[in-house]
Design a protein around this motif. Structure first.
Motif, short mmCIF file in Angstrom:
data_model
loop_
_atom_site.label_atom_id
_atom_site.label_comp_id
_atom_site.label_asym_id
_atom_site.label_seq_id
_atom_site.Cartn_x
_atom_site.Cartn_y
_atom_site.Cartn_z
N ALA A 169 13.59 11.70 123.08
CA ALA A 169 12.55 12.55 123.71
C ALA A 169 12.72 14.03 123.47
CB ALA A 169 12.75 12.36 125.07
N THR A 170 13.82 14.53 123.16
CA THR A 170 14.04 16.17 122.76
C THR A 170 13.61 16.51 121.52
OG1 THR A 170 16.03 15.61 122.12
CG2 THR A 170 15.94 16.31 124.32
N THR A 171 13.17 15.56 120.77
CA THR A 171 12.66 15.94 119.48
C THR A 171 10.97 16.13 119.46
OG1 THR A 171 12.63 13.60 118.52
CG2 THR A 171 14.35 14.91 117.72
N TYR A 172 10.60 16.32 120.48
CA TYR A 172 8.88 16.32 120.72
C TYR A 172 9.00 17.46 121.51
CZ TYR A 172 9.24 11.64 119.08
OH TYR A 172 9.62 10.59 118.11
N LEU A 173 7.70 18.16 121.74
CA LEU A 173 7.24 18.85 122.95
C LEU A 173 7.01 17.70 123.91
CD1 LEU A 173 4.76 21.48 121.39
CD2 LEU A 173 7.48 21.80 122.19
N PRO A 174 6.87 18.06 125.19
CA PRO A 174 6.76 17.09 126.24
C PRO A 174 5.33 16.59 126.41
CG PRO A 174 7.51 19.12 127.04
CD PRO A 174 7.25 19.59 125.82
N LEU A 175 4.26 17.19 125.62
CA LEU A 175 2.86 16.59 125.27
C LEU A 175 2.61 16.96 123.89
CD1 LEU A 175 0.04 17.11 127.65
CD2 LEU A 175 -0.22 17.36 125.30
N VAL A 176 2.38 15.96 123.17
CA VAL A 176 2.11 16.15 121.87
C VAL A 176 0.44 15.90 121.44
CG1 VAL A 176 2.68 15.50 119.40
CG2 VAL A 176 4.51 15.73 121.15
N HIS A 193 6.95 10.87 128.41
CA HIS A 193 7.32 10.92 130.07
C HIS A 193 8.82 10.82 130.13
CE1 HIS A 193 3.22 8.96 130.88
NE2 HIS A 193 3.25 10.00 130.97
N ASP A 194 9.54 10.73 129.36
CA ASP A 194 11.03 10.77 129.59
C ASP A 194 11.56 12.01 128.83
OD1 ASP A 194 10.15 9.95 126.84
OD2 ASP A 194 11.91 8.65 126.32
N HIS A 195 10.79 12.90 128.75
CA HIS A 195 11.26 14.41 127.94
C HIS A 195 11.84 14.95 129.32
CE1 HIS A 195 11.29 18.52 126.37
NE2 HIS A 195 10.84 17.66 125.32
N PRO A 196 12.88 15.62 128.92
CA PRO A 196 13.62 16.36 129.99
C PRO A 196 12.78 17.48 130.75
CG PRO A 196 14.93 16.41 128.14
CD PRO A 196 13.71 15.77 127.63
N LYS A 197 11.95 17.94 130.09
CA LYS A 197 10.91 19.03 130.49
C LYS A 197 10.00 18.43 131.73
CE LYS A 197 12.26 22.46 128.42
NZ LYS A 197 13.30 23.69 128.82
N ALA A 252 2.76 26.17 124.02
CA ALA A 252 3.66 25.41 124.80
C ALA A 252 5.14 25.51 124.21
CB ALA A 252 3.32 23.96 124.69
N ALA A 253 5.10 25.68 123.08
CA ALA A 253 6.56 25.88 122.61
C ALA A 253 7.25 27.13 123.06
CB ALA A 253 6.72 26.10 121.03
N ARG A 254 6.42 28.18 123.15
CA ARG A 254 6.68 29.43 123.70
C ARG A 254 7.11 29.30 125.21
NH1 ARG A 254 3.56 34.86 122.40
NH2 ARG A 254 2.08 34.15 124.16
N LYS A 255 6.30 28.70 125.70
CA LYS A 255 6.47 28.52 127.42
C LYS A 255 7.92 27.70 127.68
CE LYS A 255 4.69 25.48 130.84
NZ LYS A 255 3.67 24.37 131.13
N TYR A 256 8.19 26.80 126.64
CA TYR A 256 9.33 26.02 127.02
C TYR A 256 10.60 26.52 126.20
CZ TYR A 256 6.33 22.35 129.17
OH TYR A 256 5.84 21.63 129.93
N ILE A 310 5.50 31.82 116.85
CA ILE A 310 6.28 30.52 116.63
C ILE A 310 6.25 29.94 115.14
CG2 ILE A 310 6.38 28.05 117.38
CD1 ILE A 310 7.16 29.98 119.53
N GLU A 311 7.47 29.66 114.59
CA GLU A 311 7.36 29.33 113.12
C GLU A 311 6.85 27.87 113.24
OE1 GLU A 311 8.79 30.58 110.28
OE2 GLU A 311 9.59 32.30 111.28
N ILE A 312 6.15 27.52 112.13
CA ILE A 312 5.50 26.24 112.07
C ILE A 312 5.66 25.55 110.96
CG2 ILE A 312 3.30 24.90 112.21
CD1 ILE A 312 2.22 27.15 114.09
N ARG A 313 6.37 24.34 110.76
CA ARG A 313 6.78 23.46 109.47
C ARG A 313 5.48 22.56 109.57
NH1 ARG A 313 11.40 18.66 109.99
NH2 ARG A 313 11.39 18.18 107.77
#
Ligand SMILES: C[S@@+](CC[C@H](N)C(=O)[O-])C[C@H]1O[C@@H](n2cnc3c(N)ncnc32)[C@H](O)[C@@H]1O
Length: 309
Positions: free
Chosen positions: A218-225, A286-290, A86-90, A124-127
């Protein structure tokens, strides 16, 4: 206890440790109930699928192994790969994944190994971040914490030994999640949005505090976690106790954030019986800009109709 952030020097898990993971795997297999679980989850599946897993296990890519449930702790492997895709897609380069409830650290080290393999598969880097009191379970508040199963002091940790074993991309945050989660959330950035949350803190009260990690911008998350709820399978767990109560209260409190079972996950999987499928939920931002109409791709979608001439 005050929360502290601990990074560790090695950039990858040492080879010796990877070798040791085979003996760890054997030890896990011999734990009470493990062989029974494998029997129920795997040998009740169709024979041809079990036979086909053998070449996948021997020659398959990491992605194929995740699809065929051949990675240890599939409940981390699937959602971390899902989040990285999902990270790659976004258009993100990095994501953050967390384990709440670390205890001896087997799950956290396993998560680190999965993060390395996922990075190799996706770029994708993963922390990786683990949260724990560092001294085992705190006192239970009441019946909602399922005290018939969990006790104060259960699951202690050797903090120094675990710190020394963690790779550089992983952190261990020591302290009660009531205090450490708000502090962590304040530093969470959209550069490496939260992509997966594993909750294994056993109590309702602790799980409720963990879910506070989903209350940030909202921007500190992927749209679906994806959210893994480890303890919803214990007898006594229901919508009024344990992690499910924490989820229900979160959903009631939040207008634009909802946690629901992961949509159609069982029907998307090759093997249908593993319990982790029932424990996998998704936090919808649901309030994610994406997820706004403005993020809709400009290309118009058209459905054909083979019945029209
Ligand atoms: C079952 S153990 C975790 C096992 C681990 N995930 C694994 O797979 O090996 C539960 C852990 O949750 C931690 N925990 C429970 N409540 C907590 C709280 N309020 N704050 C921080 N840690 C908590 C306990 O210290 C304990 O180590």
């Amino acid at each position: 206890m005050t929360g502290q952030l601990v990074s560790n020097p090695p950039a990858t898990l040492p080879r010796a440790r990877v070798g040791a993971s085979y003996s760890y795997l054997l030890k896990r297999l011999l734990q009470p109930g493990k062989l029974e679980k494998i029997f129920i989850e795997r040998l009740t599946e169709p024979l041809h699928l079990n036979l086909l897993s053998v070449p996948v296990a021997l020659f398959g890519s990491y992605r194929a192994k995740v699809a065929w449930d051949l990675v240890v702790r599939q409940q981390y492997a699937f959602p971390i790969l899902y989040a990285a895709d999902a990270a790659r897609k976004y258009g993100y380069d990095s994501i953050t994944v967390v384990e709440f409830g670390v205890a001896g650290g087997a799950g956290l080290l396993n998560m680190c190994r999965i993060a390395e393999r996922t990075k190799a598969a996706t770029g994708i880097e993963i922390r990786v971040v683990g949260f724990d009191t560092g001294r085992g379970m705190p006192p239970a508040i009441d019946y909602r914490d399922l005290p018939e199963h969990f006790q104060q002091g259960d699951f202690p940790m050797d903090v120094a030994k675990l710190r020394a074993a963690l790779p550089a991309f992983a952190e261990l945050i020591i302290g009660d999640v009531q205090e450490t989660v708000p502090r962590f959330l304040a530093g969470l950035s959209g550069q490496s949005p939260l992509g997966f949350v594993a909750i294994d803190v056993d109590y309702y009260s602790s799980a409720r505090a963990c879910l506070g990690i989903l209350n940030g911008p909202a921007t500190t998350y992927l749209p679906l976690v994806p959210v893994y709820l480890d303890d919803i399978g214990v007898d006594g767990s229901n919508a009024w106790t344990g992690e499910l109560l924490a989820v229900n209260e979160f959903n009631a409190d939040q207008a634009f954030r909802k946690i629901a079972p992961f949509t159609l996950l069982r029907s998307r999987r090759i093997f249908k019986n593993p319990q982790w499928i029932d424990r996998m939920f998704a936090a919808h931002i649901h309030d994610h800009p994406k997820r706004s109409p403005a993020a809709r791709r400009p290309v118009q979608r058209v459905l054909g109709n083979e019945y029209l001439r």
